[in-house]
Design a protein around this motif. Structure first.
Motif, short mmCIF file in Angstrom:
data_model
loop_
_atom_site.label_atom_id
_atom_site.label_comp_id
_atom_site.label_asym_id
_atom_site.label_seq_id
_atom_site.Cartn_x
_atom_site.Cartn_y
_atom_site.Cartn_z
N THR A 111 20.15 -2.23 -1.69
CA THR A 111 19.05 -2.72 -2.51
C THR A 111 19.49 -3.92 -3.33
O THR A 111 20.69 -4.06 -3.65
N SER A 161 11.45 4.56 1.68
CA SER A 161 11.38 4.67 0.23
C SER A 161 9.93 4.68 -0.24
O SER A 161 9.08 4.01 0.35
N ALA A 163 9.06 3.22 -2.60
CA ALA A 163 8.85 1.83 -3.07
C ALA A 163 7.87 1.09 -2.17
O ALA A 163 7.12 0.23 -2.65
N GLN A 164 7.86 1.42 -0.88
CA GLN A 164 6.99 0.69 0.04
C GLN A 164 5.52 1.08 -0.12
O GLN A 164 4.66 0.47 0.47
N THR A 168 6.62 -2.24 -7.31
CA THR A 168 7.49 -2.33 -8.48
C THR A 168 8.01 -3.76 -8.64
O THR A 168 8.50 -4.35 -7.66
N SER A 171 11.22 -5.80 -6.91
CA SER A 171 11.76 -4.99 -5.80
C SER A 171 11.36 -5.53 -4.43
O SER A 171 11.47 -4.83 -3.43
N TYR A 174 13.79 -5.16 -1.32
CA TYR A 174 13.95 -3.78 -0.87
C TYR A 174 12.62 -3.23 -0.33
O TYR A 174 12.56 -2.65 0.75
N THR A 175 11.55 -3.44 -1.10
CA THR A 175 10.24 -2.91 -0.73
C THR A 175 9.78 -3.46 0.63
O THR A 175 9.28 -2.71 1.47
N LYS A 178 11.71 -1.74 3.43
CA LYS A 178 11.31 -0.34 3.65
C LYS A 178 9.89 -0.26 4.21
O LYS A 178 9.56 0.65 4.97
N GLY A 179 9.06 -1.24 3.82
CA GLY A 179 7.72 -1.30 4.40
C GLY A 179 7.79 -1.56 5.89
O GLY A 179 7.07 -0.95 6.69
N GLU A 203 10.22 9.22 2.42
CA GLU A 203 10.07 8.15 1.43
C GLU A 203 10.38 8.70 0.05
O GLU A 203 9.49 9.19 -0.65
#
Lengths: 272, 75
Positions: A111, A161, A163-164, A168, A171, A174-175, A178-179, A203
């Protein structure tokens, strides 16, 4: 009607056989390849696989940590392949050296926090490489070389995650990765369904790992403490994610593919 | 490290605050616009401009822009 009844009886017999032969959550007789096995969620998955009766092949860059994992879990239950997933040659090496497995858990990940205006191509490539490109390329080779058992309820688990699902600040690197992983998982699940290879994602929200400590170092203790208060059940621990991975690897989830399990201690669905 | 350049780069991370508010003695965390997002931008700015890593702790332990400048210079 007669055919339907016959099919139904066959299915019931199969289900009865499954249930009677062994506890459906057991991983007995299953070999699982786990990436990111040297620490955090990946290491916890290795432990949980062995605790559930399976054997594990850990993949990571740090050989000392992999050796430690093998020693802890026992050479009969655990082995490892030292590899850097950002290198195509290492992915090929994994594919050549690994036996045919019943499951694969992709837990390797990094990340980086960066506000939009500071993002450079190099940052994007670094995070996407580990979190998405290598996942796709590893699965491509594993499938191409038929190293994951077909028509045997094999299972691929991708650690994405929560996060996706949200947005945030800072992010994006990272987001986005993960998306891509979560969206891609459904395509891969569809492509592999004819071989009865299941593909699902987990996630998680914030899990207490070295990666989370890095975030704490970069932000501040106060920011992290404030964030933790948003989790009705508190932050997760790696074992929480590993236990869900065991479920997805086991026959207990044999009818589940293309899905995602959110584990966030109630962070995003429970409101005051 | 040039102080004026640091001050200018620091101020550029804010959108609403009057530029005259940015002096080396300004207490940045008392500015209305200060937030965790601005903090992340300051961290990223220091990384990008000076190739130095500062953390939330560095921001927590300094009050004025001057103090932050000194801390970055010392890294």
């Amino acid at each position: 009607m007669k055919e339907w009844l016959q099919n139904r009886t066959e299915c019931q017999n199969f289900e009865t056989d499954c249930m009677e032969v062994r506890f459906p959550f057991s991983l007995e007789g299953k070999t699982i390849l786990v990436t990111g096995a040297s620490s955090g969620i990946g290491l916890s998955v290795c432990r949980a696989v062995v605790a559930s009766g399976g054997s594990v092949i850990g993949v990571a860059r740090r050989e000392d940590c992999l050796k430690e994992m093998e020693n802890e879990l026992g050479a009969g239950n655990a082995s490892y392949i030292k590899a850097d997933l950002s290198l195509d040659a290492d992915i090929e090496d994994i594919t050549l050296r690994m036996p045919e497995v019943n499951g694969l858990v992709y837990a390797a990940g990094i990340t980086r926090l960066a506000p939009l205006k500071f993002i450079k191509r190099h940052d994007l490539e670094e995070v996407m490489n580990v979190n998405y490109f290598s996942m796709v390329l590893l699965l491509a080779q594993v499938v191409r070389h038929k190293k994951i058992k077909r028509n045997a309820n094999s299972s691929v688990v991708l650690i994405s995650s929560v996060a996706q699902q949200v947005g945030t600040k800072s992010s994006l690197l990272y987001t986005g990765s993960k998306g891509a992983m979560s969206a891609g998982s459904r395509v891969i699940a569809n492509e592999l369904s004819s071989q009865k290879i299941r593909v699902n994602t987990i996630e998680p929200g914030m899990v207490q790992t070295a990666m989370a400590s890095e975030m704490e170092d970069m932000l501040s203790k106060e920011v992290v403490e404030k964030d933790m208060k948003q989790y009705p059940l508190g932050y997760g621990i790696p074992e929480d994610v590993a236990n869900a991975a065991v479920f997805l690897l086991s026959d207990a989830s044999r009818w589940m593919t293309g899905q995602s399990i959110t584990l966030d201690g109630g962070r995003y669905k429970l409101l005051d | 490290m040039d102080k004026n350049q640091f001050l200018q780069s620091f101020a550029e991370q804010f959108d609403e605050t009057d530029p005259s508010a940015f002096t080396m003695n300004a207490k940045f965390k008392e500015m209305d616009e200060w937030s965790s997002m601005v903090a992340l931008m300051i961290i990223a700015m220091v990384d990008e401009n000076y190739n130095k890593k500062i953390t939330g702790a560095d921001l927590r332990e300094t009050d004025t822009i001057e103090q932050l400048f000194e801390r970055v210079a010392a890294k």
